[in-house]
Structures are given as C-alpha cells and as structure tokens.
Design an enzyme around this catalytic site. Structure first.
Site, PDB file in Angstrom:
ATOM      1  N   LYS A   1       0.834  -1.218   0.000  1.00  0.00           N
ATOM      2  CA  LYS A   1       0.000   0.000   0.000  1.00  0.00           C
ATOM      3  C   LYS A   1       0.863   1.261   0.000  1.00  0.00           C
ATOM      4  CE  LYS A   1      -2.085  -1.056   3.857  1.00  0.00           C
ATOM      5  NZ  LYS A   1      -1.368  -2.334   4.128  1.00  0.00           N
TER       6      LYS A   1
ATOM      7  N   ARG B   1      -9.407   1.084   8.301  1.00  0.00           N
ATOM      8  CA  ARG B   1      -9.050  -0.315   8.557  1.00  0.00           C
ATOM      9  C   ARG B   1     -10.166  -1.015   9.329  1.00  0.00           C
ATOM     10  NH1 ARG B   1      -2.838   0.702   8.581  1.00  0.00           N
ATOM     11  NH2 ARG B   1      -2.009  -1.285   7.922  1.00  0.00           N
TER      12      ARG B   1
ATOM     13  N   ARG C   1      11.454  -5.751   4.643  1.00  0.00           N
ATOM     14  CA  ARG C   1      11.217  -4.303   4.448  1.00  0.00           C
ATOM     15  C   ARG C   1      12.256  -3.461   5.187  1.00  0.00           C
ATOM     16  NH1 ARG C   1       5.281  -2.206   5.280  1.00  0.00           N
ATOM     17  NH2 ARG C   1       5.423  -3.423   7.190  1.00  0.00           N
TER      18      ARG C   1
ATOM     19  N   ARG D   1      11.437  -1.414  10.892  1.00  0.00           N
ATOM     20  CA  ARG D   1      10.446  -0.919  11.858  1.00  0.00           C
ATOM     21  C   ARG D   1      10.433  -1.772  13.126  1.00  0.00           C
ATOM     22  NH1 ARG D   1       5.137   0.062   8.217  1.00  0.00           N
ATOM     23  NH2 ARG D   1       4.208  -0.942  10.034  1.00  0.00           N
TER      24      ARG D   1
ATOM     25  N   ARG E   1      -0.465  -8.744  13.329  1.00  0.00           N
ATOM     26  CA  ARG E   1      -1.035  -7.706  12.462  1.00  0.00           C
ATOM     27  C   ARG E   1      -1.850  -8.343  11.344  1.00  0.00           C
ATOM     28  NH1 ARG E   1       3.509  -4.369  10.393  1.00  0.00           N
ATOM     29  NH2 ARG E   1       1.868  -3.032   9.621  1.00  0.00           N
TER      30      ARG E   1
END
Ligand code: ADP
Ligand code: AMP
Length: 240
Positions: A13, A88, A130, A163, A174
C-alpha cells in the site's frame, strides 16, 4: 478524486500510494506515518499509540479518526488524496463517508477503493525484508526493491532501518487483526460498489499499471454518469 488504498499489512500500500501520488500529483496520506508521529510524542496520546502499535494492534478508532480528519482538513487535501491504510475498520469507513459528505469535505462522491490483494505468505515475506529510509521514508525490500548500496537510501543517501513492529510474532498478529477487523471493512466498500481488486502479488510496475487503469476506468464512468444526468436535465427542460 479520493483514492482509498486498502489491503493486508505488507501488501504494498505504501509503495504504491507513494508512486501513484507522484504520478497524479495528489497528497499521500498514510495513517501509519501519522500515527507513528503521534507515537513518538511524549504525551498521553503518544503513550496510547505506542501501546497498541507495538503490540501489532489497531490504534483505537476515535484517536485514529481524529488524526485523519485533521489531516483531511488541510487545504492541500481539498481536491482529493491518496489514503493509505485508512480506513481499517467498518467504523473508520463510516466516519470517512461522513467526513467526505460534509459541505466542505474532501470529496464530491468521486472516491475509489483499491484493494491490494496478496496472500499471507507473500505479505509476511515482504514485511520481513522491508527496510525504510530514516530521512525520506522511501520503502525498500532487501530482495525485490533493493537499494543500489546496501543499507543506504538511493534518493537521499540516509541509512535504512527496520520498523520496531516488524518482529515475526507482531507481523503475524497484524495479519490476524487484518483478517478480523479489516476484511469486514473491505466488504463494506465492496457492497458500496466502489471497490476494485488489484493483484498485489505482481511486481511493483505491474501493480502500478493496474491501479492507474482502475483509476482511469472510474474517472471515465463518473464522466459518463455526469453526461447522462446532464442529458436528462436538458431533455426535461426541452419537454417543458
Ligand atoms: P504496506 O504499506 O502495505 O504495509 P509496503 O509498501 O511497505 O506495504 O511494502 C511492504 C514490503 O514489500 C516493502 O519492503 C516493499 O519494498 C515490498 N514491496 C512492495 N510492493 C512490492 C511488490 N509488488 N513486489 C515485491 N515487493 C514489494
Ligand atoms: P502501517 O504503517 O500502515 O503498517 O501501520 C502501522 C501500525 O499503525 C498498525 O499496525 C496500527 O497499529 C497503526 N495503524 C495504521 N493505520 C491504522 C488505522 N487505520 N487504524 C488503526 N491503527 C492503524
């Protein structure tokens, strides 16, 4: 036009929203980035955001909705935005509808929902690899979107970091939260007829291509609708 980008965590996203924002010249409003700024504050709100985000949970709707509404009230949002990671939950989607519907709201009923679909396996692998630029926020992947120099941003040269909510058990949590809270919101948009499904498992360029095609198709449909309404009005006037 307001472009609402939804999908599981790690679906791409942020990557796609940043690309499409650059191409279309619209502001990129990322719920996660706004909440990370709140999380960094040494205030009761910062403490609340920290507790939920570090556990891989959604930040409560009232706080999240307030932060997004403040952002959408900024002058640069008046001609539309790319909303990344908001809504969300169904309550957030309802709040967004209400916010768009206000007289000075950021929409004239011309929104589109883009649902980036990718399997659990794919998104977990993407989150694992990531890396993000500390300075400009550009998102990389160690294998699929690798920087030219390891650990360094191609755009600004700053170091990359991972992160704090990227630990495997938090990633898995998540994904569960997405299935439980976000999938019903996806159905809400599907029922409203504004949702387009995009295969998020393709490479970055092909996902962008499909997103731009979906936006063009929606714009064409809105123009056709406007023309039909005008033709009807003219016909009614001629009949009188
Ligand atoms: P989200 O915002 O949905 O959580 P990101 O845009 O941060 O997802 O992407 C998650 C990870 O996957 C990042 O490392 C990013 O570089 C990588 N990525 C994004 N899109 C693709 C793609 N189409 N193919 C391969 N990797 C991708
Ligand atoms: P993201 O940057 O989109 O991966 O989001 C990071 C984290 O921010 C999420 O795991 C949530 O804790 C929080 N967050 C982001 N968007 C929302 C939202 N719309 N509602 C509630 N929490 C959110």
């Amino acid at each position: 036009m307001n472009i609402i980008v939804v999908g599981p965590p790690g679906a791409g996203k942020g990557t796609q929203s940043a690309r499409v924002a650059r191409i279309l010249g619209l502001p990129h409003v990322a719920a996660g980035d706004l909440l990370r700024a709140v999380r960094a504050q040494d205030t009761p709100l910062g403490y609340t955001a920290r507790q939920y985000m570090d556990a891989g949970q959604l930040v409560p709707d009232d706080l999240t909705i307030r932060i997004i509404e403040q952002r959408l009230a900024q002058p640069d949002a008046k001609d539309g935005v790319i909303l990344d990671g908001f809504p969300r939950t169904v309550s957030q989607a309802r709040a967004l509808d209400a916010s768009f519907a206000r007289p000075n709201g950021a929409s004239k009923g011309d929104e589109i929902g883009l649902y980036l679909k990718a399997s659990r396996e794919v998104v977990l692998e993407r989150m694992k690899g990531r890396w993000i630029c500390q300075q400009c926020g550009r998102v990389y992947h160690i294998l699929h979107v690798a920087p030219t120099e390891a650990g360094q941003c191609d755009v600004c040269g700053a170091p990359l970091f991972q992160r704090s909510d990227e630990a495997p058990e938090i990633q898995a949590r998540r994904y569960e939260v997405y299935e439980q809270d976000t999938l019903p919101m996806v159905d809400y948009y599907r029922q409203r007829g504004i949702l387009v499904e995009i295969n998020g498992e393709q490479d970055v360029e092909n996902v962008t291509r499909d997103i731009l095609a979906a936006i063009d198709a929606r714009k064409a449909a809105l123009i056709a609708l406007e023309l039909r309404v005008m033709a009807k009005r003219l016909q009614t006037a001629a009949d009188q």
